[in-house]
Every structure is written in C-alpha cells, then in structure tokens.
Enzyme design. Structure first.
Site, PDB file in Angstrom:
ATOM      1  N   TYR A 176       0.842  -1.206   0.000  1.00  0.00           N
ATOM      2  CA  TYR A 176       0.000   0.000   0.000  1.00  0.00           C
ATOM      3  C   TYR A 176       0.878   1.257   0.000  1.00  0.00           C
ATOM      4  CZ  TYR A 176      -3.782   3.130   1.507  1.00  0.00           C
ATOM      5  OH  TYR A 176      -4.718   4.150   1.602  1.00  0.00           O
ATOM      6  N   LYS A 180       1.447   3.495  -3.282  1.00  0.00           N
ATOM      7  CA  LYS A 180       0.990   4.885  -3.416  1.00  0.00           C
ATOM      8  C   LYS A 180       2.166   5.808  -3.761  1.00  0.00           C
ATOM      9  CE  LYS A 180      -3.484   4.782  -2.235  1.00  0.00           C
ATOM     10  NZ  LYS A 180      -4.604   5.287  -3.039  1.00  0.00           N
ATOM     11  N   ASN A 205      -6.276   9.704   7.922  1.00  0.00           N
ATOM     12  CA  ASN A 205      -7.390   8.827   8.344  1.00  0.00           C
ATOM     13  C   ASN A 205      -8.743   9.544   8.296  1.00  0.00           C
ATOM     14  OD1 ASN A 205      -4.831   7.911   9.544  1.00  0.00           O
ATOM     15  ND2 ASN A 205      -6.088   6.210  10.263  1.00  0.00           N
ATOM     16  N   SER A 220     -14.191   2.391  12.812  1.00  0.00           N
ATOM     17  CA  SER A 220     -15.314   1.480  12.543  1.00  0.00           C
ATOM     18  C   SER A 220     -15.301   0.321  13.534  1.00  0.00           C
ATOM     19  CB  SER A 220     -15.292   0.993  11.091  1.00  0.00           C
ATOM     20  OG  SER A 220     -13.994   0.672  10.684  1.00  0.00           O
ATOM     21  N   PRO A 303       2.576   2.796  12.250  1.00  0.00           N
ATOM     22  CA  PRO A 303       3.145   4.116  12.533  1.00  0.00           C
ATOM     23  C   PRO A 303       2.799   4.579  13.951  1.00  0.00           C
ATOM     24  CG  PRO A 303       2.082   4.108  10.386  1.00  0.00           C
ATOM     25  CD  PRO A 303       1.728   2.815  11.043  1.00  0.00           C
ATOM     26  N   ARG A 304       3.785   5.165  14.633  1.00  0.00           N
ATOM     27  CA  ARG A 304       3.557   5.548  16.033  1.00  0.00           C
ATOM     28  C   ARG A 304       2.794   6.857  16.165  1.00  0.00           C
ATOM     29  NH1 ARG A 304       9.678   4.925  17.213  1.00  0.00           N
ATOM     30  NH2 ARG A 304       9.495   5.152  14.967  1.00  0.00           N
ATOM     31  N   GLN A 305       2.921   7.713  15.177  1.00  0.00           N
ATOM     32  CA  GLN A 305       2.247   9.014  15.283  1.00  0.00           C
ATOM     33  C   GLN A 305       1.898   9.521  13.884  1.00  0.00           C
ATOM     34  OE1 GLN A 305       5.089  11.657  17.117  1.00  0.00           O
ATOM     35  NE2 GLN A 305       6.632  11.290  15.554  1.00  0.00           N
TER      36      GLN A 305
HETATM   37  P1  NAD Z   1     -12.712   1.846   0.195  1.00  0.00           P
HETATM   38  O1  NAD Z   1     -12.030   0.524   0.302  1.00  0.00           O
HETATM   39  O2  NAD Z   1     -14.029   2.029   0.861  1.00  0.00           O
HETATM   40  O3  NAD Z   1     -12.867   2.272  -1.327  1.00  0.00           O
HETATM   41  C1  NAD Z   1     -12.003   1.858  -2.339  1.00  0.00           C
HETATM   42  C2  NAD Z   1     -12.835   1.479  -3.560  1.00  0.00           C
HETATM   43  O4  NAD Z   1     -11.956   1.063  -4.611  1.00  0.00           O
HETATM   44  C3  NAD Z   1     -13.779   0.298  -3.292  1.00  0.00           C
HETATM   45  O5  NAD Z   1     -15.062   0.592  -3.779  1.00  0.00           O
HETATM   46  C4  NAD Z   1     -13.140  -0.855  -4.039  1.00  0.00           C
HETATM   47  O6  NAD Z   1     -14.075  -1.827  -4.442  1.00  0.00           O
HETATM   48  C5  NAD Z   1     -12.469  -0.132  -5.189  1.00  0.00           C
HETATM   49  N1  NAD Z   1     -11.342  -0.874  -5.762  1.00  0.00           N
HETATM   50  C6  NAD Z   1     -10.312  -1.480  -5.121  1.00  0.00           C
HETATM   51  N2  NAD Z   1      -9.479  -2.034  -5.992  1.00  0.00           N
HETATM   52  C7  NAD Z   1      -9.983  -1.786  -7.233  1.00  0.00           C
HETATM   53  C8  NAD Z   1      -9.577  -2.116  -8.559  1.00  0.00           C
HETATM   54  N3  NAD Z   1      -8.478  -2.838  -8.792  1.00  0.00           N
HETATM   55  N4  NAD Z   1     -10.356  -1.682  -9.579  1.00  0.00           N
HETATM   56  C9  NAD Z   1     -11.482  -0.979  -9.362  1.00  0.00           C
HETATM   57  N5  NAD Z   1     -11.915  -0.648  -8.142  1.00  0.00           N
HETATM   58  C10 NAD Z   1     -11.171  -1.037  -7.093  1.00  0.00           C
HETATM   59  O7  NAD Z   1     -11.672   2.912   0.746  1.00  0.00           O
HETATM   60  P2  NAD Z   1     -11.828   4.484   1.026  1.00  0.00           P
HETATM   61  O8  NAD Z   1     -11.600   4.692   2.457  1.00  0.00           O
HETATM   62  O9  NAD Z   1     -13.040   5.019   0.395  1.00  0.00           O
HETATM   63  O10 NAD Z   1     -10.549   5.023   0.261  1.00  0.00           O
HETATM   64  C11 NAD Z   1     -10.630   5.632  -1.016  1.00  0.00           C
HETATM   65  C12 NAD Z   1      -9.247   6.132  -1.438  1.00  0.00           C
HETATM   66  O11 NAD Z   1      -8.745   7.039  -0.462  1.00  0.00           O
HETATM   67  C13 NAD Z   1      -8.217   5.027  -1.600  1.00  0.00           C
HETATM   68  O12 NAD Z   1      -7.412   5.337  -2.712  1.00  0.00           O
HETATM   69  C14 NAD Z   1      -7.391   5.140  -0.342  1.00  0.00           C
HETATM   70  O13 NAD Z   1      -6.076   4.701  -0.532  1.00  0.00           O
HETATM   71  C15 NAD Z   1      -7.458   6.638  -0.051  1.00  0.00           C
HETATM   72  N6  NAD Z   1      -7.253   6.909   1.385  1.00  0.00           N
HETATM   73  C16 NAD Z   1      -8.241   6.650   2.289  1.00  0.00           C
HETATM   74  C17 NAD Z   1      -8.004   6.899   3.630  1.00  0.00           C
HETATM   75  C18 NAD Z   1      -9.072   6.658   4.670  1.00  0.00           C
HETATM   76  O14 NAD Z   1      -8.807   6.858   5.860  1.00  0.00           O
HETATM   77  N7  NAD Z   1     -10.278   6.274   4.325  1.00  0.00           N
HETATM   78  C19 NAD Z   1      -6.766   7.377   4.056  1.00  0.00           C
HETATM   79  C20 NAD Z   1      -5.787   7.600   3.096  1.00  0.00           C
HETATM   80  C21 NAD Z   1      -6.035   7.381   1.763  1.00  0.00           C
HETATM   81  N1  UDP Z   2      -6.163  -0.062  15.883  1.00  0.00           N
HETATM   82  C1  UDP Z   2      -6.615  -0.433  17.140  1.00  0.00           C
HETATM   83  N2  UDP Z   2      -7.669  -1.300  17.225  1.00  0.00           N
HETATM   84  C2  UDP Z   2      -8.300  -1.804  16.133  1.00  0.00           C
HETATM   85  C3  UDP Z   2      -7.849  -1.421  14.844  1.00  0.00           C
HETATM   86  C4  UDP Z   2      -6.773  -0.550  14.762  1.00  0.00           C
HETATM   87  O1  UDP Z   2      -6.094   0.001  18.165  1.00  0.00           O
HETATM   88  O2  UDP Z   2      -9.256  -2.580  16.309  1.00  0.00           O
HETATM   89  C5  UDP Z   2      -5.041   0.904  15.780  1.00  0.00           C
HETATM   90  C6  UDP Z   2      -3.902   0.492  14.862  1.00  0.00           C
HETATM   91  O3  UDP Z   2      -2.919  -0.218  15.607  1.00  0.00           O
HETATM   92  C7  UDP Z   2      -3.375   1.825  14.414  1.00  0.00           C
HETATM   93  C8  UDP Z   2      -4.584   2.755  14.455  1.00  0.00           C
HETATM   94  O4  UDP Z   2      -5.561   2.072  15.224  1.00  0.00           O
HETATM   95  O5  UDP Z   2      -2.417   2.303  15.305  1.00  0.00           O
HETATM   96  C9  UDP Z   2      -5.173   3.086  13.100  1.00  0.00           C
HETATM   97  O6  UDP Z   2      -5.402   1.881  12.408  1.00  0.00           O
HETATM   98  P1  UDP Z   2      -6.267   1.809  11.069  1.00  0.00           P
HETATM   99  O7  UDP Z   2      -6.207   0.405  10.603  1.00  0.00           O
HETATM  100  O8  UDP Z   2      -7.601   2.405  11.298  1.00  0.00           O
HETATM  101  O9  UDP Z   2      -5.546   2.790  10.038  1.00  0.00           O
HETATM  102  P2  UDP Z   2      -4.013   3.048   9.644  1.00  0.00           P
HETATM  103  O10 UDP Z   2      -3.814   4.471   9.981  1.00  0.00           O
HETATM  104  O11 UDP Z   2      -3.104   2.156  10.441  1.00  0.00           O
HETATM  105  O12 UDP Z   2      -3.972   2.772   8.192  1.00  0.00           O
END
Ligand code: NAD
Ligand code: UDP
Ligand code: UDP
Length: 350
Positions: A176, A180, A205, A220, A303-305
């Site tokens: 991941y 990215k 996040n 969640s 990641p710690r922070q």
């Molecule tokens: P999500 O998993 O809910 O959504 C991702 C979507 O992409 C899903 O609908 C999935 O079916 C689709 N997908 C995955 N692989 C695919 C492929 N090969 N072809 C077509 N569709 C595909 O996740 P999200 O939280 O909505 O995240 C959306 C974007 O934001 C992602 O690119 C993610 O890396 C980025 N992002 C999200 C967070 C967060 O905290 N939610 C943080 C950082 C970056």
């Molecule tokens: N985490 C937790 N309990 C859980 C799931 C995650 O304490 O049930 C912690 C995890 O160790 C991390 C932070 O929550 O430090 C955020 O995790 P998440 O998977 O939501 O996102 P990340 O930022 O790591 O991609």
C-alpha cells in the site's frame, strides 16, 4: 419519431421543432462536466459521488470492481440519467470519455489491502498507469487519492508535504505505502513528460457514515464493538496517534483541490491528534458508556504518530476541517446503529 425529427401532420419536417443533434449526448456537446470516479462505490468515493451528483451540473461515471466497495453505497443514483456504474478493474485498460478523473480505486483498510498484497500493488501501479493513459488520451485532469502512509512511520511531526517519509520497502504494509509512492511518481512523470494535468491529495485517516462495518479500521471497529456490546480492541501500546477527518470535510477538500490550480501533493486531514486510548474513551463516553477496552497485539510497522500539517491546504485551497471528532463520532454511530439494527443508548446529538 425516426431520427428524432419533429414532423407536421403531412409528414414534412416542422420548421419550428428543434432538431436535436445526434451528438447531443456526447462529451463534446454536453454542457455538463463528465467526471469519472474510480473506486466510487467505496466509502469516500460514494460520498464524493453524492456531492457531485447533487450539484446537478455533472455527469458521473463510477468504475469499481466492488472488492471493498458496494453497489448499496450508490443505490440512490441507480437509474439517474446523469449517473453510470461500470464494473471494472482498473488494472485493465478503460476506454471512456471524460473531463475529470478522481482516481480512488484501491482498498484502504489494512485488512483489505494485506489480503492480496500483489493485487494491491498492481492496483496502485497498473491502475494508476491506466488512468493516466486515459487522462492523457482524452485530455482530462486527474486527481490521485494518495495517503499519509507515504510518510511511513514518520520521523517528522506533524508531517509537511516536503517530508520524504520513513517507509519500510519490504514490510507487510509496503504494497500500500510503496504502491501509493509509485502512483505519485507516475503522476508527476506523466505531468512532466506528457503535460497531463494532475492533482495529488495525501489523505489522512478519514471516518464517517457508510464505512465498511467490519473492515478493521480503528474507528469502525470501536463503534461497531461498542454498539454490539463487545470489548474494544486497542492495539498495543495504545499511545500511537492518528488524526481523524470527517468524510464530508474530506470530500470538500478533494473537490477544492481538483478545481484549484495546484498540483499538490497537498495534505488533507484533520490536525486534531488522538491516541488510540483517547479514541476508545471518546467512543465510550459519546456512544456507549458501559463499553470496556482491552489491549491486544499490534501488527508490524504500525506508525507511532500521525498528524497533518495543513498549512498548504488552508493557504492554497482555503480549506480546513469543520467537524471535530466529538461531533463526527455520534453521526457515524447513528449510521452504524441503523445498519446493525441496534438502538443508540445515548442521544446522537453532542
Ligand atoms: P474503500 O475501500 O471504501 O474504497 C475503495 C474502492 O476502490 C472500493 O469501492 C473498491 O471496491 C475499489 N477498488 C479497489 N481495488 C480496485 C480495482 N483494482 N479496480 C477498481 N476498483 C477497485 O476505501 P476508502 O476509504 O473510500 O478510500 C478511497 C481512497 O482514499 C483510496 O485510494 C485510499 O487509498 C485513499 N485513502 C483513504 C483513507 C481513509 O482513511 N479512508 C486514508 C488515506 C487514503
Ligand atoms: N487499531 C486499534 N484497534 C483496532 C484497529 C486498529 O487500536 O481494532 C489501531 C492500529 O494499531 C493503528 C490505528 O488504530 O495504530 C489506526 O489503524 P487503522 O487500521 O484504522 O488505520 P491506519 O492508519 O493504520 O492505516
Ligand atoms: N489506457 C487506458 N485507457 C485509455 C488510454 C490508455 O486504459 O484511454 C492505458 C493503456 O492501455 C496503457 C496505459 O493506459 O496500458 C498507459 O497508456 P499510455 O498511452 O501512456 O502508454 P502506452 O500505451 O504507450 O504504454
């Protein structure tokens, strides 16, 4: 009526009736902006679809393979003339005509992206390459949703966009994180070499209604555990921090970035920083006071922070988050309670 021509009673074409062009629905004649959203059936993507559809001036095409997203998230738009849903995997080429591409397709939850790491890196690399090839061919502007994970386990705090990160290239999160990072590299190479208009958002996040209930992300998990009467699983040590952005703020930031003049990368996130223990206590206080937590084993390379420096987003996009964690958690709990079919014990209002 053949050919769409209005006719008089004697069969001759009417002088007053408009003559619709056979190109009337094509990208070249429509006045609407045609927007492709990859990953639009996912959590953030479906909220973005809502916003763009509600504006009424866009045609929205979603391409998604439904790996971590669902049609359920888009059901209110099914059958709408401005909306189209394509089952498509972005690792395969895609031929559509559009003006803008929001490229979100990629699983975001560690459980999902570690499930098939090779597929995750293919999605990030080949998927982004294909969307850039598409952007180049049709002259569309493309926005990539990158991530705070490009900073890895950051040695700089808070993280500015200039920080190059501290990422393990061979760990279980690398598919991941490094995926990215390559996606960002591809974006800039297509920009420099082919003049493609690019935008890069580094998302921190994000949480809110419609998150996958069992996708393993911390907010969640805690809310679902609290509502199900289960113990919240705080991964050790519990002092690691994250900064949580409510989804409507995130979508607003992404739209501003797409419509603005800056390529980015730009951090989009809420700088409010919480330890996981603080988050567990907030869920307990705001959602279900009887909830307990337990400390469980963590996963490698956690990641710690993490906290965004959002000076750029504020200055260049005029953006800053408006919804605090204490306001957002109850809004998300309302949605989760409804989907889980349980009653919220505390009133959702803060
Ligand atoms: P999500 O998993 O809910 O959504 C991702 C979507 O992409 C899903 O609908 C999935 O079916 C689709 N997908 C995955 N692989 C695919 C492929 N090969 N072809 C077509 N569709 C595909 O996740 P999200 O939280 O909505 O995240 C959306 C974007 O934001 C992602 O690119 C993610 O890396 C980025 N992002 C999200 C967070 C967060 O905290 N939610 C943080 C950082 C970056
Ligand atoms: N985490 C937790 N309990 C859980 C799931 C995650 O304490 O049930 C912690 C995890 O160790 C991390 C932070 O929550 O430090 C955020 O995790 P998440 O998977 O939501 O996102 P990340 O930022 O790591 O991609
Ligand atoms: N591509 C796509 N849709 C398009 C145009 C290109 O999916 O409308 C894909 C194409 O199949 C290729 C990638 O994007 O795999 C990169 O395309 P580009 O034209 O930049 O490079 P090339 O085809 O020369 O490798």
């Amino acid at each position: 009526m053949a050919g769409g021509l209005a006719a008089n009673g004697d069969g001759t074409p009417s002088k007053t009736a408009p003559t619709p062009s056979p190109l009337r629905s094509s990208k070249y004649t429509t006045t609407k902006m045609r927007v492709l959203i990859t990953g639009g059936a996912g959590f953030i993507g479906s909220h973005l679809v809502d916003r763009l559809m509600e504006e009424g001036t866009n045609e929205v095409i979603v391409a998604d393979n439904f790996f971590s997203g669902s049609k359920e998230n888009l059901k209110r738009w099914m059958g709408h003339p401005n909306f189209e849903l394509i089952r498509h995997d972005v690792t395969e080429p895609l031929l559509v005509e559009c003006d803008q591409i929001y490229h979100l397709a990629c699983p975001a939850s560690p459980i999902f992206y570690k499930y098939n790491p090779v597929k995750t890196i293919k999605t990030n690399v080949m998927g982004t390459l294909n969307m850039l090839g598409l952007a180049k061919r049709v002259g569309a502007r493309i926005l990539l949703t990158s991530t705070s994970e490009v900073y890895g386990d950051p040695l700089q705090h808070p993280q500015t966009e200039e920080y190059w990160g501290n990422v393990n290239p061979i760990g279980v999160r690398s598919c991941y994180d490094e995926g990215k990072r390559v996606a960002e590299t591809l974006m800039f190479d297509y920009h420099r070499q082919h003049g493609v208009e690019i935008r890069i958002a580094r998302i921190f996040n994000t949480y809110g209604p419609r998150m996958n209930i069992d996708d393993g992300r911390v907010v969640s998990n805690f809310i679902a555990q609290a509502l199900r009467g289960e113990v919240m699983t705080v991964q050790a040590p519990g002092t690691q921090t994250r900064s949580f952005c409510y989804v409507s703020d995130m979508v607003d930031g992404l739209i501003r970035l797409m419509r603005g003049d800056n390529t980015g990368p730009i951090n989009i996130g809420n700088p409010g920083e919480f330890t996981m223990l603080e988050l567990a206590n907030a869920v307990k206080e705001l959602i279900e006071p009887s909830t307990k937590y337990t400390i469980v084993e963590n996963t490698p390379d956690d990641p710690r922070q993490r906290k965004p420096d959002i000076t750029k987003a504020t200055k260049l996009l005029g953006w800053s988050p408006t919804i605090s964690l204490r306001e957002g958690l109850p809004l998300m709990a309302e949605d989760f309670a409804q989907r889980l079919g349980v009653e919220l014990r505390k009133p959702a209002a803060v």
